[in-house]
Design a protein around this motif. Structure first.
Motif, PDB file in Angstrom:
ATOM      1  N   LYS A  84      11.798  24.781  -1.926  1.00 38.13           N
ATOM      2  CA  LYS A  84      12.642  25.745  -1.223  1.00 38.13           C
ATOM      3  C   LYS A  84      12.783  27.054  -2.004  1.00 38.13           C
ATOM      4  O   LYS A  84      12.604  28.145  -1.451  1.00 38.13           O
ATOM      5  N   GLY A  85      13.081  26.946  -3.299  1.00 36.65           N
ATOM      6  CA  GLY A  85      13.253  28.149  -4.117  1.00 36.65           C
ATOM      7  C   GLY A  85      11.974  28.960  -4.249  1.00 36.65           C
ATOM      8  O   GLY A  85      12.006  30.188  -4.329  1.00 36.65           O
ATOM      9  N   GLU A  86      10.828  28.261  -4.274  1.00 32.16           N
ATOM     10  CA  GLU A  86       9.536  28.949  -4.364  1.00 32.16           C
ATOM     11  C   GLU A  86       9.281  29.782  -3.115  1.00 32.16           C
ATOM     12  O   GLU A  86       8.792  30.912  -3.202  1.00 32.16           O
ATOM     13  N   ALA A  87       9.613  29.228  -1.945  1.00 30.15           N
ATOM     14  CA  ALA A  87       9.407  29.948  -0.686  1.00 30.15           C
ATOM     15  C   ALA A  87      10.354  31.142  -0.572  1.00 30.15           C
ATOM     16  O   ALA A  87       9.960  32.217  -0.116  1.00 30.15           O
ATOM     17  N   LEU A  88      11.599  30.957  -1.000  1.00 31.42           N
ATOM     18  CA  LEU A  88      12.594  32.030  -0.893  1.00 31.42           C
ATOM     19  C   LEU A  88      12.329  33.162  -1.885  1.00 31.42           C
ATOM     20  O   LEU A  88      12.859  34.259  -1.725  1.00 31.42           O
ATOM     21  N   THR A 110      10.132  41.062  -0.519  1.00 31.67           N
ATOM     22  CA  THR A 110      10.334  39.626  -0.368  1.00 31.67           C
ATOM     23  C   THR A 110      10.071  39.233   1.086  1.00 31.67           C
ATOM     24  O   THR A 110      10.493  39.929   2.004  1.00 31.67           O
ATOM     25  N   ILE A 111       9.387  38.131   1.285  1.00 39.42           N
ATOM     26  CA  ILE A 111       8.957  37.739   2.630  1.00 39.42           C
ATOM     27  C   ILE A 111      10.130  37.314   3.504  1.00 39.42           C
ATOM     28  O   ILE A 111      10.202  37.659   4.682  1.00 39.42           O
ATOM     29  N   GLN A 163      20.460  32.806   0.583  1.00 42.10           N
ATOM     30  CA  GLN A 163      21.101  31.723  -0.165  1.00 42.10           C
ATOM     31  C   GLN A 163      20.427  30.390   0.171  1.00 42.10           C
ATOM     32  O   GLN A 163      20.115  30.118   1.334  1.00 42.10           O
ATOM     33  N   HIS A 164      20.220  29.550  -0.832  1.00 37.27           N
ATOM     34  CA  HIS A 164      19.617  28.234  -0.605  1.00 37.27           C
ATOM     35  C   HIS A 164      20.407  27.440   0.448  1.00 37.27           C
ATOM     36  O   HIS A 164      19.824  26.781   1.314  1.00 37.27           O
TER      37      HIS A 164
END
Length: 381
Positions: A210-214, A290-291, A301-302
Motif C-alpha cells: 500500500k505504501g509503495e503505491a501511495l 505523485t500518481i 492517508q493510508h
C-alpha cells in the motif's frame, strides 16, 4: 579544546554535537565531555561552556542513569535513532511508550529482575503480537547498561521464555480467487472518484504494498518498456507526518513488468488527473508528480484507502479482505498461473523465501481442499 560538528538525522534535519576538554581529575586523568542532539551551534556551545564552568567549580560529575527509562532514552538517541528509518524509529518508540515503559520505565534498572521480565513478557503476549521484538529491545537496553554504561552486571532478560504466537488462521492469508478479484474490481469501477479503481487495479495486478503505491510518481512508470520501478514508500514519521523513504525490500529498488490493460488504465488516469487539477489551478504535468493524491494534491492517508476498500466490500456484500490481502491475492494468482517461488519472491519484494512460502503453502492447501470437495460433489454419495 571545543569541537562542534553538525550531523543530519534520517528525517533530514540538521543537529549539532560537541566534544570538549574539561581538565584533569584528582588523579591527573584527562576529562572530556561529549553531547549531541542540539538544534543550533549556539546551543551546543552554551552547554559546553556550562559543563566547563561546572567542572572548574565542582569537579567532573559523571551523569547517573538510574531508571530503565533514562537508560532507554540515552540508548535510543546515541545508538539507535540514527541507524534506522524514521518510520521504524517511530514504531519502536510507540512500543516502548505503549508497553515497555509502562512496566519498566520508573524502575531502577539495577532492581529489575528475571522475574519482573518474565511477568511482563507473559502480560505482553496476551495483548500484542510484538512480544518477541519487545523482549529483544529490552535485552538491548540491558546489554547497553552492562557493556557501555557499566551500571549492571547481568542481563535480566537472559533465559526468559517467550510464549509462541498462535498459528496463522485462514483469515490471516485470505485472498480473492480470479473470479472474486474480477468482481471486486468491477465494483470498484462504480466508485464516484475513478482514482480508486485505478489504484486498486494497480495494487491487484502488481502486488505492491500500500505504501509503495501511495508513494509512486509518474517517472517511476516506463510505458515504453512496460515496467514500474518500486524504490520508495509512503510512511509515517515523527509527529504523525507522512514521509517518503526507501522501500521495505531489503535488496532496495525492484522493477516489475505491468500488463497492457493496467498500463492503458494508468495512461487514461494521467490525462484525467492533469485536467482535474488544471481546473483547480494546479499544474501536475511533471515527472515528479505523485500518481495518487488527495484534492489538495497531497499524499493520501493510508487509512483513507482502507476506508474506501471497506466501503466497496460492504456496499457490494463482497468477501471481506484487507488492502494487504490484495497483495496475497496477487501472490496466490501468480502461483496459480505457474510462476515459480523465486519469481514471486522477486516480484513482491519479499525479504526471504519463508514469507513467500507461507503464502504458497496456504494456497496449495486451499487448492487441495477444493479438489476433495469437487470430487465429493461429483460423486454425490
Amino acid at each position: 579544546m571545543l569541537q562542534i560538528k553538525s550531523y543530519t538525522k534520517k528525517n533530514g534535519k540538521t543537529y549539532y554535537k560537541f566534544q570538549t576538554y574539561l581538565g584533569t581529575d584528582e588523579t591527573g586523568k584527562v576529562v572530556r565531555a561529549a553531547r549531541q542532539g542540539f538544534a543550533t551551534r549556539a546551543a551546543a556551545r552554551k552547554e559546553a561552556m556550562r559543563l566547563k564552568a561546572e567542572f572548574q567549580e565542582e569537579g567532573y560529575q559523571k551523569p547517573t542513569y538510574e531508571t530503565f527509562e533514562e537508560v532507554y532514552e540515552f540508548w535510543f538517541e546515541s545508538r539507535y535513532v540514527n541507524k534506522v528509518k524514521e518510520s521504524t524509529a517511530v514504531k519502536t518508540k510507540e512500543l516502548f511508550k505503549n508497553h515497555i515503559l509502562k512496566d519498566f520505565g520508573k524502575m531502577r534498572i539495577t532492581a529489575i529482575t528475571f522475574a519482573h521480565c518474565q511477568e511482563s513478557i507473559n502480560k505482553w503476549s496476551k495483548k500484542t503480537t510484538k512480544t518477541k521484538s519487545m523482549a529483544g529491545y529490552c535485552k538491548r537496553i540491558f546489554d547497553y547498561a552492562i557493556y557501555a554504561m557499566e551500571i549492571i552486571k547481568k542481563n535480566p532478560m537472559d533465559g526468559v521464555d517467550i510464549p509462541k504466537l498462535k498459528k496463522t488462521s485462514k483469515e490471516d492469508y485470505a485472498f480473492y480467487s480470479r473470479e472474486e478479484l474480477e468482481h471486486f474490481l468491477e465494483c470498484a469501477k462504480q466508485e464516484e472518484n475513478p482514482k480508486w479503481y485505478v489504484l486498486l487495479r494497480l495494487l491487484s495486478f502488481s502486488g505492491m504494498r500500500k505504501g509503495e503505491a501511495l508513494g509512486l510518481q509518474w517517472k517511476d512508470i516506463n510505458f515504453e518498456n512496460k515496467t514500474i520501478s518500486i524504490n520508495k514508500t509512503l510512511a509515517r514519521g515523527e509527529d504523525n507526518k507522512l514521509i517518503i523513504q526507501t522501500t521495505k525490500t531489503t535488496s532496495g529498488e525492484r522493477t516489475i513488468s505491468l500488463d497492457d490493460k493496467t498500463l492503458e488504465i494508468l495512461k487514461q488516469w494521467r490525462t484525467a488527473q492533469r485536467l482535474d487539477y488544471l481546473k483547480l489551478g494546479m499544474n501536475t504535468n511533471k515527472p515528479t508528480q505523485t500518481i495518487f493524491t488527495n484534492l489538495n494534491n497531497d499524499y493520501i492517508q493510508h487509512a483513507h484507502l482502507t476506508t474506501v476498500m471497506d466501503r466497496i466490500v460492504k456496499k457490494h456484500d463482497l468477501k471481506r479482505i484487507t488492502i494487504h490481502q490484495l497483495r496475497h491475492s496477487h501472490c496466490s494468482l501468480l502461483f496459480e498461473a505457474g510462476a515459480s517461488i523465486k519469481e514471486v519472491q522477486e516480484r513482491l519484494g519479499h525479504s526471504s523465501y519463508e514469507v513467500t512460502m507461507n503464502i504458497y503453502t496456504h494456497v496449495t492447501k486451499e487448492r487441495k481442499e477444493e479438489t476433495a470437495a469437487k470430487f465429493a460433489n461429483f460423486m454425490g454419495f
